[in-house]
Design a protein around this motif. Structure first.
Motif, PDB file in Angstrom:
ATOM      1  N   ILE A 229       0.822  -1.215   0.000  1.00  0.00           N
ATOM      2  CA  ILE A 229       0.000   0.000   0.000  1.00  0.00           C
ATOM      3  C   ILE A 229       0.853   1.261   0.000  1.00  0.00           C
ATOM      4  N   ASP A 230       1.894   1.292   0.826  1.00  0.00           N
ATOM      5  CA  ASP A 230       2.718   2.514   0.887  1.00  0.00           C
ATOM      6  C   ASP A 230       3.992   2.426   0.038  1.00  0.00           C
ATOM      7  N   THR A 231       4.114   1.375  -0.751  1.00  0.00           N
ATOM      8  CA  THR A 231       5.222   1.115  -1.682  1.00  0.00           C
ATOM      9  C   THR A 231       6.576   0.936  -1.002  1.00  0.00           C
ATOM     10  N   SER A 232       6.576   0.570   0.276  1.00  0.00           N
ATOM     11  CA  SER A 232       7.845   0.394   0.987  1.00  0.00           C
ATOM     12  C   SER A 232       8.327  -1.055   1.010  1.00  0.00           C
TER      13      SER A 232
ATOM     14  N   TYR B  23       2.201  -5.071 -14.187  1.00  0.00           N
ATOM     15  CA  TYR B  23       0.847  -5.434 -13.813  1.00  0.00           C
ATOM     16  C   TYR B  23       0.171  -6.307 -14.868  1.00  0.00           C
ATOM     17  N   HIS B  24      -0.554  -7.341 -14.393  1.00  0.00           N
ATOM     18  CA  HIS B  24      -1.301  -8.253 -15.268  1.00  0.00           C
ATOM     19  C   HIS B  24      -2.712  -8.401 -14.700  1.00  0.00           C
ATOM     20  N   HIS B  25      -3.692  -7.818 -15.386  1.00  0.00           N
ATOM     21  CA  HIS B  25      -5.046  -7.733 -14.844  1.00  0.00           C
ATOM     22  C   HIS B  25      -5.725  -9.091 -14.690  1.00  0.00           C
ATOM     23  N   THR B  26      -5.664  -9.942 -15.685  1.00  0.00           N
ATOM     24  CA  THR B  26      -6.357 -11.226 -15.597  1.00  0.00           C
ATOM     25  C   THR B  26      -5.795 -12.082 -14.470  1.00  0.00           C
ATOM     26  N   ILE B  27      -4.495 -12.130 -14.334  1.00  0.00           N
ATOM     27  CA  ILE B  27      -3.888 -12.899 -13.238  1.00  0.00           C
ATOM     28  C   ILE B  27      -4.281 -12.298 -11.893  1.00  0.00           C
ATOM     29  N   THR B  28      -4.281 -10.975 -11.800  1.00  0.00           N
ATOM     30  CA  THR B  28      -4.646 -10.318 -10.538  1.00  0.00           C
ATOM     31  C   THR B  28      -6.088 -10.628 -10.154  1.00  0.00           C
ATOM     32  N   VAL B  29      -7.011 -10.496 -11.093  1.00  0.00           N
ATOM     33  CA  VAL B  29      -8.423 -10.743 -10.785  1.00  0.00           C
ATOM     34  C   VAL B  29      -8.639 -12.208 -10.418  1.00  0.00           C
ATOM     35  N   ALA B  30      -8.036 -13.122 -11.145  1.00  0.00           N
ATOM     36  CA  ALA B  30      -8.184 -14.547 -10.833  1.00  0.00           C
ATOM     37  C   ALA B  30      -7.599 -14.856  -9.459  1.00  0.00           C
ATOM     38  N   SER B  31      -6.478 -14.254  -9.138  1.00  0.00           N
ATOM     39  CA  SER B  31      -5.843 -14.476  -7.835  1.00  0.00           C
ATOM     40  C   SER B  31      -6.668 -13.882  -6.701  1.00  0.00           C
ATOM     41  N   LEU B  32      -7.270 -12.729  -6.938  1.00  0.00           N
ATOM     42  CA  LEU B  32      -8.176 -12.148  -5.935  1.00  0.00           C
ATOM     43  C   LEU B  32      -9.379 -13.066  -5.708  1.00  0.00           C
TER      44      LEU B  32
ATOM     45  N   TRP C  86      -4.989 -10.057   3.320  1.00  0.00           N
ATOM     46  CA  TRP C  86      -5.050  -8.992   4.327  1.00  0.00           C
ATOM     47  C   TRP C  86      -5.994  -7.883   3.862  1.00  0.00           C
ATOM     48  N   ILE C  87      -5.862  -7.500   2.607  1.00  0.00           N
ATOM     49  CA  ILE C  87      -6.715  -6.434   2.077  1.00  0.00           C
ATOM     50  C   ILE C  87      -8.179  -6.869   2.065  1.00  0.00           C
ATOM     51  N   LEU C  88      -8.445  -8.095   1.657  1.00  0.00           N
ATOM     52  CA  LEU C  88      -9.830  -8.582   1.661  1.00  0.00           C
ATOM     53  C   LEU C  88     -10.428  -8.549   3.062  1.00  0.00           C
ATOM     54  N   ARG C  89      -9.634  -8.880   4.071  1.00  0.00           N
ATOM     55  CA  ARG C  89     -10.158  -8.913   5.437  1.00  0.00           C
ATOM     56  C   ARG C  89     -10.158  -7.539   6.105  1.00  0.00           C
ATOM     57  N   HIS C  90      -9.099  -6.765   5.914  1.00  0.00           N
ATOM     58  CA  HIS C  90      -8.934  -5.528   6.691  1.00  0.00           C
ATOM     59  C   HIS C  90      -9.177  -4.232   5.918  1.00  0.00           C
ATOM     60  N   ARG C  91      -9.061  -4.273   4.602  1.00  0.00           N
ATOM     61  CA  ARG C  91      -9.255  -3.068   3.787  1.00  0.00           C
ATOM     62  C   ARG C  91     -10.085  -3.396   2.552  1.00  0.00           C
ATOM     63  N   PRO C  92     -11.319  -3.843   2.758  1.00  0.00           N
ATOM     64  CA  PRO C  92     -12.138  -4.225   1.607  1.00  0.00           C
ATOM     65  C   PRO C  92     -12.354  -3.078   0.615  1.00  0.00           C
ATOM     66  N   ASP C  93     -12.145  -1.850   1.057  1.00  0.00           N
ATOM     67  CA  ASP C  93     -12.245  -0.714   0.146  1.00  0.00           C
ATOM     68  C   ASP C  93     -11.170  -0.765  -0.941  1.00  0.00           C
ATOM     69  N   LEU C  94     -10.085  -1.488  -0.678  1.00  0.00           N
ATOM     70  CA  LEU C  94      -8.997  -1.620  -1.651  1.00  0.00           C
ATOM     71  C   LEU C  94      -9.077  -2.919  -2.446  1.00  0.00           C
ATOM     72  N   ALA C  95     -10.084  -3.745  -2.171  1.00  0.00           N
ATOM     73  CA  ALA C  95     -10.172  -5.065  -2.788  1.00  0.00           C
ATOM     74  C   ALA C  95     -10.790  -5.101  -4.189  1.00  0.00           C
ATOM     75  N   PRO C  96     -11.622  -4.135  -4.589  1.00  0.00           N
ATOM     76  CA  PRO C  96     -12.124  -4.210  -5.961  1.00  0.00           C
ATOM     77  C   PRO C  96     -10.960  -4.247  -6.959  1.00  0.00           C
ATOM     78  N   PRO C  97     -11.119  -4.991  -8.034  1.00  0.00           N
ATOM     79  CA  PRO C  97     -10.005  -5.146  -8.984  1.00  0.00           C
ATOM     80  C   PRO C  97      -9.352  -3.842  -9.432  1.00  0.00           C
ATOM     81  N   GLU C  98     -10.130  -2.814  -9.676  1.00  0.00           N
ATOM     82  CA  GLU C  98      -9.526  -1.551 -10.133  1.00  0.00           C
ATOM     83  C   GLU C  98      -8.680  -0.896  -9.042  1.00  0.00           C
ATOM     84  N   GLU C  99      -9.096  -1.055  -7.784  1.00  0.00           N
ATOM     85  CA  GLU C  99      -8.294  -0.519  -6.670  1.00  0.00           C
ATOM     86  C   GLU C  99      -7.013  -1.327  -6.500  1.00  0.00           C
TER      87      GLU C  99
END
Length: 143
Positions: free
Chosen positions: A17-20, A72-81, A37-50
């Motif tokens: 999130i903070d690129t560190s 970045y690879h969108h299809t792999i990211t969405v499938a992994s999410l 972690w994002i799905l459980r604690h920051r669902p606002d960041l979980a939509p594919p575009e976020e």
């Protein structure tokens, strides 16, 4: 390295999130750890575009170009999410994330090539699949 406690998973997610997060720590397991972690604690960041925005920014910060052939690879990211959400939802809300992550990594999704059971390689690594969602052409995703 696979995180062995929830603090380590949180460090990965916050580092994304903070690129560190050091680039060497952005592994296959780390991708899933951050997603859980994002799905459980920051669902606002979980939509594919976020999630795309997070990874895109992280890649730029760590010197990984987001091009037609790298980054970045969108299809792999969405499938992994989707896989991450599926495994997380099958666990109790009290199950520690590192336990959920271990279950995920011990499943078929733990293989770096798990996604090739659903997409032909040429389809998956096309520019179209990198830039946007492309439906599986080998088998239906079970989630």
């Amino acid at each position: 390295m696979i995180p062995t406690n929830d603090k380590a998973i949180e460090r990965i997610a916050l580092g994304l999130i903070d690129t560190s997060l050091p680039k060497a720590d952005w592994t296959h397991a780390a991708h899933f750890a951050a997603a859980l972690w994002i799905l459980r604690h920051r669902p606002d960041l979980a939509p594919p575009e976020e999630f795309k925005r997070l990874i895109w920014r992280y890649n730029e910060a760590t010197g990984t170009p987001n091009t037609d052939t790298s980054g970045y690879h969108h299809t792999i990211t969405v499938a992994s999410l989707r896989a991450s959400r599926h495994v997380l939802e099958s666990a109790s809300g009290k199950t520690p994330l590192y336990v959920v992550l271990n279950r995920l990594l011990e499943s078929a999704y733990g293989s770096r090539n798990w996604i090739l059971a659903y997409w032909e390689e040429d389809t998956l690594f096309s520019v179209e699949a990198r830039k946007g969602w492309v439906e599986p052409d080998r088998a239906h995703l079970p989630f």
